[in-house]
Design a protein around this motif. Structure first.
Motif, PDB file in Angstrom:
ATOM      1  N   THR A 136       0.865  -1.178   0.000  1.00 15.26           N
ATOM      2  CA  THR A 136       0.000   0.000   0.000  1.00 15.26           C
ATOM      3  C   THR A 136       0.896   1.220   0.000  1.00 15.26           C
ATOM      4  OG1 THR A 136      -1.718  -1.170   1.229  1.00 15.26           O
ATOM      5  CG2 THR A 136      -1.830   1.234   1.230  1.00 15.26           C
ATOM      6  N   SER A 137       0.665   2.104  -0.959  1.00 12.85           N
ATOM      7  CA  SER A 137       1.473   3.312  -1.085  1.00 12.85           C
ATOM      8  C   SER A 137       0.579   4.541  -1.131  1.00 12.85           C
ATOM      9  CB  SER A 137       2.327   3.265  -2.352  1.00 12.85           C
ATOM     10  OG  SER A 137       3.201   2.158  -2.323  1.00 12.85           O
ATOM     11  N   LEU A 138       1.017   5.578  -0.459  1.00 15.46           N
ATOM     12  CA  LEU A 138       0.307   6.858  -0.416  1.00 15.46           C
ATOM     13  C   LEU A 138       1.313   7.955  -0.735  1.00 15.46           C
ATOM     14  CD1 LEU A 138      -2.071   8.785   0.427  1.00 15.46           C
ATOM     15  CD2 LEU A 138      -1.155   8.643   2.757  1.00 15.46           C
ATOM     16  N   TYR A 139       1.006   8.757  -1.750  1.00 15.88           N
ATOM     17  CA  TYR A 139       1.827   9.908  -2.091  1.00 15.88           C
ATOM     18  C   TYR A 139       1.008  11.148  -1.772  1.00 15.88           C
ATOM     19  CZ  TYR A 139       5.036  12.881  -4.783  1.00 15.88           C
ATOM     20  OH  TYR A 139       5.947  13.842  -5.176  1.00 15.88           O
ATOM     21  N   VAL A 140       1.488  11.946  -0.833  1.00 14.28           N
ATOM     22  CA  VAL A 140       0.802  13.171  -0.420  1.00 14.28           C
ATOM     23  C   VAL A 140       1.532  14.336  -1.063  1.00 14.28           C
ATOM     24  CG1 VAL A 140       0.046  14.594   1.521  1.00 14.28           C
ATOM     25  CG2 VAL A 140       0.228  12.101   1.801  1.00 14.28           C
ATOM     26  N   THR A 141       0.845  15.049  -1.942  1.00 12.71           N
ATOM     27  CA  THR A 141       1.473  16.159  -2.649  1.00 12.71           C
ATOM     28  C   THR A 141       1.491  17.410  -1.778  1.00 12.71           C
ATOM     29  OG1 THR A 141      -0.635  16.722  -3.707  1.00 12.71           O
ATOM     30  CG2 THR A 141       0.871  15.293  -4.944  1.00 12.71           C
TER      31      THR A 141
END
Length: 161
Positions: free
Chosen positions: A80-85
């Motif tokens: 599970t990957s989350l990229y927060v800009t």
């Protein structure tokens, strides 16, 4: 890890005899690929599409690498990957049953991912269309384990389906 226009968070949950190795190797590949691709983002493409393609490419590379390295069909990892800009955009990808949620300051929970489980009709159809099958735990419990062996996950990195 901070790079590009945001921060990357990932979770890898290995399973099987080589699950720890699968999780570590996948973590390294996803980080390297995401860093390389997200640092090169120049704003000309839609950010959501670009991040999703980056996650897909990184997960596929990890899957291929684990396969080439000869990990058995009973080992793998969820991801599970989350990229927060920087502008607080949330971009999520997952495979398996590790999930991503956000909890607000007032305790409200928002689920950002969907588990890959055979309880989902689309997941069940995917498994069957690839030659697999789905059975209940009661059906599994009465199987003769000397004749059949199974892995009870529906989707993960290093998955044979």
């Amino acid at each position: 890890h901070k790079f590009g226009r945001g921060v990357l968070f990932s979770v890898f949950d290995g399973h099987g005899d080589d699950g720890d190795k699968c999780a570590i190797q996948t973590s390294n590949i996803v980080e390297e690929e995401c860093e390389k691709l997200l640092r090169s983002y120049n704003g000309s493409a839609d950010m959501e599409s670009y991040v999703q393609k980056t996650f897909k490419d990184a997960y596929l590379k990890a899957n291929s690498t684990l396969e080439v390295n000869g990990y058995g069909e009973t080992s793998g990892t969820t991801a599970t990957s989350l990229y927060v800009t920087d502008d607080k955009g949330l971009h999520v990808a997952n495979i398996g049953d590790s999930r991503c949620i956000v909890v607000s300051k007032n305790g409200e929970v928002t689920v950002l991912s969907r588990d890959h489980t055979p309880d989902r009709e689309d997941e069940k159809e995917r498994i069957i269309s690839h030659g697999g099958f789905v059975m209940t735990s009661a059906e599994y419990d009465v199987m003769d384990s000397s004749i059949h062996s199974f892995i009870s996950v529906t989707s993960n990195i290093n998955e044979p389906l």
